[in-house]
Design a protein around this motif. Sequence first.
Motif, PDB file in Angstrom:
ATOM      1  N   LEU A 144       0.828  -1.203   0.000  1.00 17.02           N
ATOM      2  CA  LEU A 144       0.000   0.000   0.000  1.00 17.02           C
ATOM      3  C   LEU A 144       0.863   1.253   0.000  1.00 17.02           C
ATOM      4  N   ILE A 176       2.519   1.746  -3.585  1.00 22.69           N
ATOM      5  CA  ILE A 176       1.605   2.194  -4.647  1.00 22.69           C
ATOM      6  C   ILE A 176       1.144   3.625  -4.389  1.00 22.69           C
ATOM      7  N   ASN A 177       0.935   3.982  -3.131  1.00 22.41           N
ATOM      8  CA  ASN A 177       0.522   5.349  -2.820  1.00 22.41           C
ATOM      9  C   ASN A 177       1.644   6.354  -3.074  1.00 22.41           C
ATOM     10  N   THR A 178       2.882   5.956  -2.810  1.00 22.03           N
ATOM     11  CA  THR A 178       4.016   6.837  -3.079  1.00 22.03           C
ATOM     12  C   THR A 178       4.158   7.094  -4.575  1.00 22.03           C
ATOM     13  N   GLY A 222       1.486   6.728  -6.854  1.00 22.81           N
ATOM     14  CA  GLY A 222       0.269   7.336  -7.382  1.00 22.81           C
ATOM     15  C   GLY A 222       0.080   8.790  -7.002  1.00 22.81           C
ATOM     16  N   ILE A 254       2.032  12.843   0.510  1.00 20.08           N
ATOM     17  CA  ILE A 254       1.768  11.430   0.777  1.00 20.08           C
ATOM     18  C   ILE A 254       2.620  10.912   1.928  1.00 20.08           C
ATOM     19  N   CYS A 274       0.841   7.745   3.646  1.00 21.14           N
ATOM     20  CA  CYS A 274       1.099   6.637   2.729  1.00 21.14           C
ATOM     21  C   CYS A 274       0.537   5.301   3.188  1.00 21.14           C
ATOM     22  N   THR A 311      -6.487   4.453   0.897  1.00 21.25           N
ATOM     23  CA  THR A 311      -6.596   3.546  -0.237  1.00 21.25           C
ATOM     24  C   THR A 311      -6.053   4.267  -1.465  1.00 21.25           C
ATOM     25  N   PRO A 312      -5.622   3.535  -2.494  1.00 20.58           N
ATOM     26  CA  PRO A 312      -4.950   4.182  -3.634  1.00 20.58           C
ATOM     27  C   PRO A 312      -5.766   5.268  -4.321  1.00 20.58           C
ATOM     28  N   ALA A 368      -5.422   8.380  -2.384  1.00 23.26           N
ATOM     29  CA  ALA A 368      -4.052   8.885  -2.545  1.00 23.26           C
ATOM     30  C   ALA A 368      -3.912   9.659  -3.857  1.00 23.26           C
ATOM     31  N   LEU A 369      -4.553   9.173  -4.917  1.00 27.42           N
ATOM     32  CA  LEU A 369      -4.528   9.905  -6.193  1.00 27.42           C
ATOM     33  C   LEU A 369      -5.191  11.273  -6.041  1.00 27.42           C
TER      34      LEU A 369
END
Length: 410
Positions: free
Chosen positions: A236, A239-241, A243, A279, A283, A287-288, A291-292
């Motif tokens: 998680l 992917i957040n870093t 996105g 983020i 982070c 959820t992704p 984060a976007l």
Amino acid sequence: MDTGTIAWAITATALVLFMTPGVAFFYGGLVKAKSVVSMMMMSFGALGLISVLWILYGFNMSAVTGAFDFAGNPFSDFGLTALSQGETANTDLLGATYGATFAIITVALISGAIADRAKFGAWMIFAGIWATVAYFPIAAWVWGGGWIMNLGTTLFGEEAGLAVIDYAGGTAVHINAGAAALALALVLGKRVGFQKGMSKPHNVPLTLLGASILWFGWFGFNAGAEWLNNMENVGLIVINTLGATAAAIIGWLVIEKFKDGKATSVGAASGAVAGLVAITPACANLTPGWALLLGVVTGAVCALAVELKFKLGFDDALDVVGIHLIGGLIGTVYLGFFATSTGLFVGGGWEQLVLQVVAALAVLIYSFVVALVIGFAIQKTIGFRVKNEDEIAGVDTSVHGEEGYALDVV
């Protein structure tokens, strides 16, 4: 601890350490050619000084035994002698080294606000004092068992199961550095001829290289501490870093296109850094998709925020306030609305928002006041700012006796 986990801890530490040279490149490309050595030296100076102070006493100060202690006893294990001889010395020293890299980059980030006009010796004195009375204690408050770490229990009781969320440094690193940067910008005043468009980045590729190194290193910055958590949330976090940073580039460039008519490479680099900043605290707790959204909002807001220095009349040379302070505030407060399970709009109540706002404002105010006092004290004694004629001629030669680009004409 297994060797794979130890290997990741070493790798993550190296990644975060590499971020400080990344800051040097990012900032160095943004200043004029006659200031690039001075700009990069402030990052490398911080790397040298803060590493030493952290080993001597900073690590001791970064953890407390009582929730309302100001900081740990700096002399409790001076020079980490006891830590290096304990039964768990191997992992303990890795943790201490990893923590040092955060202290180093936090101090280095501040330097962008005073580009083109600061004395190196004065900067080093400021860096050492500020780290001692601001960063080391704040690290204890946020991560070392201090009052911010325990704020959820203090305000809402242990049964609520709530805590301030700052996984990797929205408060302790970015709000902290951004507030100090604002204070120093006020202390040193405006550069000669300060106005919008007064100077252009002298080396755009250098700035893009720095931003790339920062993004690369940030995976150690955000995901690095998972070596202490059995890698439970590493997917998680990674992917957040990715996105949020990517979305922030888009958000910045859209605003830049509408505002100035062109989307620039420096804007893309700045947007990436803004997304990384936002983020950082969030982070592991978004959820992704959220984060976007955080990334695109932060990129857009920070693209507008960097213009505030011209409207409000303070000279934050390389937009540390507009990117790190504003981005850190957005990322920290955003969690009050969208943190998984506890955010106001995703199943939680208003309590998480209160925790995030209190922590953010407390760090902002404390860091600003401390930096302002230290900065003014240095300016009124040995002087913090170079002479105007040295600034115009270029601080590289006047302060360091070097030139960034020595071109021999035959």
